[in-house]
Design a protein around this motif. Structure first.
Motif, PDB file in Angstrom:
ATOM      1  N   SER A  56     -29.097  26.760 -73.013  1.00 12.41           N
ATOM      2  CA  SER A  56     -29.266  28.380 -73.900  1.00 12.41           C
ATOM      3  C   SER A  56     -30.658  28.162 -74.424  1.00 12.41           C
ATOM      4  CB  SER A  56     -28.193  28.091 -74.945  1.00 12.41           C
ATOM      5  OG  SER A  56     -28.085  29.053 -75.730  1.00 12.41           O
ATOM      6  N   VAL A  57     -30.906  29.768 -74.149  1.00 14.84           N
ATOM      7  CA  VAL A  57     -32.322  29.905 -75.477  1.00 14.84           C
ATOM      8  C   VAL A  57     -32.330  30.999 -75.625  1.00 14.84           C
ATOM      9  CG1 VAL A  57     -33.672  28.692 -73.171  1.00 14.84           C
ATOM     10  CG2 VAL A  57     -33.143  31.335 -73.148  1.00 14.84           C
ATOM     11  N   HIS A  58     -33.018  31.902 -76.667  1.00 14.95           N
ATOM     12  CA  HIS A  58     -32.837  32.498 -77.842  1.00 14.95           C
ATOM     13  C   HIS A  58     -32.412  34.110 -76.732  1.00 14.95           C
ATOM     14  CE1 HIS A  58     -33.617  31.153 -81.140  1.00 14.95           C
ATOM     15  NE2 HIS A  58     -34.667  30.390 -80.916  1.00 14.95           N
ATOM     16  N   GLU A  59     -33.021  34.354 -75.415  1.00 18.20           N
ATOM     17  CA  GLU A  59     -32.774  35.393 -74.468  1.00 18.20           C
ATOM     18  C   GLU A  59     -32.206  35.481 -73.964  1.00 18.20           C
ATOM     19  OE1 GLU A  59     -35.786  33.527 -74.842  1.00 18.20           O
ATOM     20  OE2 GLU A  59     -37.285  34.414 -75.789  1.00 18.20           O
ATOM     21  N   HIS A  97     -27.707  41.040 -72.544  1.00 19.27           N
ATOM     22  CA  HIS A  97     -27.706  42.586 -72.489  1.00 19.27           C
ATOM     23  C   HIS A  97     -28.503  42.636 -73.901  1.00 19.27           C
ATOM     24  CE1 HIS A  97     -26.885  46.514 -71.284  1.00 19.27           C
ATOM     25  NE2 HIS A  97     -26.497  46.524 -72.494  1.00 19.27           N
ATOM     26  N   SER A  98     -29.311  43.613 -73.346  1.00 24.03           N
ATOM     27  CA  SER A  98     -30.365  44.180 -75.057  1.00 24.03           C
ATOM     28  C   SER A  98     -30.497  45.542 -75.163  1.00 24.03           C
ATOM     29  CB  SER A  98     -31.647  42.618 -74.986  1.00 24.03           C
ATOM     30  OG  SER A  98     -32.045  43.224 -74.328  1.00 24.03           O
ATOM     31  N   GLY A  99     -30.598  46.284 -73.714  1.00 30.25           N
ATOM     32  CA  GLY A  99     -30.876  47.885 -73.374  1.00 30.25           C
ATOM     33  C   GLY A  99     -32.276  47.336 -72.659  1.00 30.25           C
ATOM     34  N   VAL A 106     -27.024  38.037 -68.483  1.00 33.44           N
ATOM     35  CA  VAL A 106     -25.069  36.961 -68.668  1.00 33.44           C
ATOM     36  C   VAL A 106     -24.266  38.547 -68.441  1.00 33.44           C
ATOM     37  CG1 VAL A 106     -23.610  36.232 -70.302  1.00 33.44           C
ATOM     38  CG2 VAL A 106     -26.546  35.602 -69.583  1.00 33.44           C
ATOM     39  N   GLN A 107     -23.488  38.253 -67.196  1.00 34.73           N
ATOM     40  CA  GLN A 107     -22.347  39.655 -67.649  1.00 34.73           C
ATOM     41  C   GLN A 107     -21.052  38.652 -67.772  1.00 34.73           C
ATOM     42  OE1 GLN A 107     -22.604  40.976 -64.217  1.00 34.73           O
ATOM     43  NE2 GLN A 107     -24.871  42.628 -64.408  1.00 34.73           N
TER      44      GLN A 107
END
Length: 187
Positions: A56-59, A97-99, A106-107
């Motif tokens: 796990s990373v910030h993005e 998901h960030s736009g 990741v879904q």
């Protein structure tokens, strides 16, 4: 209604939005459709051994994978059946998901590894596979496998198009010593 089995989808709910968390996982996945075309391919039903490291990373979730399997097909020179080991590695970020447009995301708390694994395995397959590096191939006149019939192997295969060069010997270029030093030329 039963949900279809998707063996390449990996649950990452325990890692999402928790930078610094890491998990290793091993998967054994049967191939549902042939991977690759041509002389060798990973046939349907063959198992893929997948070693995963999910971080796990910030993005998002960084996936590092090592995939091992066996490709089957024919030697490109003598046409006997061969089996070749296939080992590939890849690393990919599955973004949250960030736009923004990301190729992999990741879904539903899952990452889908199928396109990455399929691309890596297919690209690792040799274009001209051989049963052994020195495979002599087939006899052009009889079609017999030369490895099984060494008496058919001629000591030198001469191509008439190259006949004019048979007497040519390459010279050893020692240089004349008159050439200026390459470092001095740059100055």
């Amino acid at each position: 209604m039963a949900t279809p089995v998707q063996p390449f989808r990996v649950l990452v709910r325990d890692l999402t939005h928790r930078p610094g968390e890491m998990r290793e996982q091993h998967l054994t996945v049967p191939v549902d459709a042939q991977m690759g075309e041509g002389l060798v391919a990973v046939k349907a039903g063959t198992e893929l051994d997948v070693d995963l490291r999910l971080e796990s990373v910030h993005e998002g979730v960084l996936v590092t994978a090592e995939v091992d399997t066996t490709a089957e097909g024919e030697c490109g020179r003598c046409l006997i059946d061969i089996a070749l080991p296939v080992e590939v590695e890849f690393q990919e970020l599955f973004a949250y998901h960030s736009g923004e447009a990301f190729e992999y995301e990741v879904q539903d708390d899952h990452v889908d590894l199928e396109p990455l694994i399929r691309d890596a395995v297919v690209l690792a397959l040799p274009f001209q596979p051989v049963c052994r590096p020195d495979c002599p191939g087939l006899d052009p006149e009889t079609g017999l496998r030369l490895a099984d019939h060494p008496e058919l192997v001629t000591p030198e295969h001469s191509d008439p198009r190259w006949a004019a060069l048979t007497g040519f010997t390459a010279s050893e270029d020692e240089g004349t010593g008159d050439e200026p030093d390459a470092d001095l030329q740059r100055d």
